[in-house]
Motif scaffolding. Structure first.
Motif, PDB file in Angstrom:
ATOM      1  N   THR A 371       0.835  -1.200   0.000  1.00 36.33           N
ATOM      2  CA  THR A 371       0.000   0.000   0.000  1.00 36.33           C
ATOM      3  C   THR A 371       0.867   1.247   0.000  1.00 36.33           C
ATOM      4  N   GLU A 372       0.251   2.366  -0.398  1.00 32.43           N
ATOM      5  CA  GLU A 372       0.972   3.637  -0.381  1.00 32.43           C
ATOM      6  C   GLU A 372       1.452   3.981   1.029  1.00 32.43           C
ATOM      7  N   ASN A 373       0.610   3.736   2.022  1.00 32.02           N
ATOM      8  CA  ASN A 373       0.990   4.092   3.387  1.00 32.02           C
ATOM      9  C   ASN A 373       2.185   3.288   3.863  1.00 32.02           C
ATOM     10  N   ALA A 374       2.331   2.050   3.368  1.00 31.01           N
ATOM     11  CA  ALA A 374       3.494   1.247   3.739  1.00 31.01           C
ATOM     12  C   ALA A 374       4.779   1.895   3.257  1.00 31.01           C
ATOM     13  N   LEU A 396       6.558  -5.645  -8.650  1.00 32.97           N
ATOM     14  CA  LEU A 396       6.049  -4.871  -7.521  1.00 32.97           C
ATOM     15  C   LEU A 396       4.937  -3.939  -7.965  1.00 32.97           C
ATOM     16  N   ALA A 397       3.924  -3.815  -7.098  1.00 27.77           N
ATOM     17  CA  ALA A 397       2.771  -2.959  -7.399  1.00 27.77           C
ATOM     18  C   ALA A 397       2.381  -2.171  -6.160  1.00 27.77           C
ATOM     19  N   ILE A 398       1.893  -0.942  -6.383  1.00 24.65           N
ATOM     20  CA  ILE A 398       1.295  -0.165  -5.299  1.00 24.65           C
ATOM     21  C   ILE A 398      -0.194  -0.463  -5.279  1.00 24.65           C
ATOM     22  N   ASP A 399      -0.665  -0.973  -4.148  1.00 26.93           N
ATOM     23  CA  ASP A 399      -2.078  -1.326  -4.007  1.00 26.93           C
ATOM     24  C   ASP A 399      -2.867  -0.110  -3.534  1.00 26.93           C
ATOM     25  N   ASP A 400      -4.152  -0.063  -3.900  1.00 22.22           N
ATOM     26  CA  ASP A 400      -5.060   1.019  -3.481  1.00 22.22           C
ATOM     27  C   ASP A 400      -4.492   2.393  -3.826  1.00 22.22           C
ATOM     28  N   PHE A 401      -3.900   2.512  -4.993  1.00 19.44           N
ATOM     29  CA  PHE A 401      -3.248   3.765  -5.349  1.00 19.44           C
ATOM     30  C   PHE A 401      -4.265   4.912  -5.402  1.00 19.44           C
ATOM     31  N   GLY A 402      -3.837   6.049  -4.851  1.00 19.39           N
ATOM     32  CA  GLY A 402      -4.690   7.233  -4.835  1.00 19.39           C
ATOM     33  C   GLY A 402      -5.337   7.492  -3.501  1.00 19.39           C
ATOM     34  N   THR A 403      -5.244   6.520  -2.557  1.00 17.43           N
ATOM     35  CA  THR A 403      -5.873   6.693  -1.248  1.00 17.43           C
ATOM     36  C   THR A 403      -4.863   7.011  -0.166  1.00 17.43           C
TER      37      THR A 403
END
Length: 511
Positions: A371-374, A396-403
């Motif tokens: 996640t972005e917060n991670a 690698l991917a950023i999950d829930d991007f934009g939040t």
């Protein structure tokens, strides 16, 4: 002159004068000598008794007083509450316990050492004592935990009711929070601490001292859970919640030991062709009654009790093993697996993650989602770990991007291949006058400029899929209930094989 040679304390002498010589005969002298001996014995006995009383007082003080702050300790509190509860008059709710825990104290100890931490506690204890009345008992239980026992009858007369004592307790709690929250300078630094307060009423919430303290502790944690810096009154709902949590924690540990968890897999498909290209592995917990629990009901507790690393390892290894089985059947798919922040930080190890996967598939087939917060926990360390994972071959991917709150300037330096567009943006696509479509278009354009491909989450309608496809500028994937919910491995396998047999674009409709 008769010597007084005592065994304890200074010696002395007993002097008897006469105005004439040989005033005392032999027997009288023997009597006086016995008198002196008795005086020595009496002095020794008196001094020994005094020493014992002093030692007993010191032992009592040490046993019932906190050595650091000089406040009464938990043992003193237990006896104090026992006396209150044993009084026949303690039938109505006239007393309350405030359980106070400092928010943000641990970093002071960790960064500046225990000497500074101890001085902070001493000064806060003085502030706490100054915040209450002389009739209130202030106790340090240990660490950064304090308790206050207040009497409503002392404040407003003998006639008290439930509402009044609750109001008194909350008002005092708010005053304590305000005083403890004032800036404090110790060790060359100014500290800003907060406090959370839990409240129990006597005897409304129990007639056992230990139970009353425990209930106040539970109420304090509820105040902390709601953001801290506030007070919270204990209730049966809190007790039930804690009991349910304890039961859930016990069952979680048993489930881990007995390998009761399962993985479900949600198809990830190509937006243009609806061809299944990957699967996202999602943990599930089957229950004895047939219900299957989703991660939201138990994973927060898994994180809190420290099971995330063994369970996370199990998920990653199980997903890799399943992917190997599908590859053996000719299904050349990738596998997406979520990584928790606690798996990444502070002790994330790229070689460890690769070691779980490599016995089954090359890490390049695994898409690790964070996640972005991670990424914001420790940007430099997390960035280094992502590079190490990518060097091991992981996608690698950023999950829930934009939040979250990731910096766009940092994205260009991260070892990423994908952005997962959060479902909240996708949901907006079907709503009139929504800005969701513009936001998703911006994300697509940004991903394309950074050479990243996108995966849209939460697609629920054909209209959403078509809009996402129209906005895409490169390789675009999606997942959602329009195509398929997360399903067990055998159902996913059947679906993937059926989709592979379809050759006509017109036949690509959700199952």
């Amino acid at each position: 002159m008769l010597p007084l040679k005592t065994e304890s304390g200074p010696s002395g002498c007993l002097t008897i004068y006469s105005n004439r010589t040989d005033h005392f005969d032999h027997k009288e002298c023997q009597l006086l000598e016995r008198l002196a001996a008795n005086l020595v014995f009496g002095l020794d006995s008196l001094r020994t008794h005094s020493v014992r009383e002093q030692q007993a007082a010191e032992i009592h003080y040490l046993a019932y007083t906190d050595a650091l702050t000089g406040l009464p300790n938990r043992r003193h509190l237990i006896h104090y509450l026992d006396d209150i509860l044993s009084t026949p008059e303690t039938r109505a709710t006239e007393y309350a316990i405030l359980f106070i825990d400092l928010d943000g104290f641990k970093p002071i100890n960790d960064a500046l050492g225990h000497e500074v931490g101890d001085e902070v506690l001493r000064q806060l204890a003085q502030r706490l004592q100054a915040s209450v009345r002389d009739s209130d008992l202030v106790v340090r239980q240990g660490g950064d935990e304090f308790l206050v026992v207040i009497s409503g009858a002392v404040r407003n007369g003998p006639q008290q009711d439930f509402v009044k004592i609750v109001d008194i307790a909350h008002r005092l709690a708010n005053r304590i929070i305000a005083h403890l929250g004032e800036p404090l300078t110790v060790g060359g630094y100014t500290h800003h601490l907060n406090a959370s307060v839990g409240i129990t009423l006597i005897p409304e919430h129990g007639r056992d001292p230990t139970l009353l303290i425990e209930n106040a502790d539970k109420a304090m944690y509820e105040a902390k859970r709601q953001g801290g810096g506030q007070s919270y009154l204990f209730s049966k709902d809190i007790a039930d919640s804690h009991q349910q949590r304890f039961s859930l924690e016990t069952r979680l540990r048993q489930a881990m030991e007995q390998q009761q968890f399962e993985l479900y897999y949600q198809p990830i498909f190509e937006l243009s062709s609806c061809r299944i290209v990957a699967a996202e592995a999602l943990i599930r917990w089957p229950q004895d009654d047939g219900e299957v629990l989703s991660p939201g009901t138990f994973m927060p507790l898994v994180e809190k009790i420290g099971l995330i690393n063994p369970i996370g390892d199990w998920v990653l290894e199980t997903a890799a093993r399943q992917l190997r089985a599908w590859h053996n059947q000719g299904l050349e798919l990738s596998m997406a697996v979520n990584l928790s922040i606690n798996q990444l930080y502070p002790n994330g190890d790229a070689e460890h993650f690769a070691g779980l996967v490599k016995p089954y598939v090359d890490p390049s087939w695994i898409h690790l989602e964070v996640t972005e917060n991670a990424l914001m926990e420790d940007p430099a360390k997390t960035e280094a770990l992502l590079k190490a994972l990518n060097d091991q071959g992981f996608q690698l991917a950023i999950d829930d991007f934009g939040t979250g709150y990731s910096s766009l300037s940092r994205l260009q330096h991260l070892s990423l291949q994908s952005l997962k567009i959060d479902r909240s943006f996708v949901n907006e696509l079907d709503r009139p006058d929504s800005k969701g479509e513009a936001l998703v278009a911006i994300i697509h354009q940004m991903a394309s400029s950074l050479n990243l491909h996108t995966i849209a989450e939460g697609i629920e309608t054909e209209h959403q899929r078509q809009l996402l496809l129209d906005m895409s500028t490169g390789k675009a994937w999606g997942q959602g209930y329009w195509f398929s919910p997360p399903i067990p491995a055998h159902e996913f396998e059947r679906l993937a094989k059926a989709r592979a047999r379809l050759s006509s674009r017109d036949e690509m409709v959700p199952f």
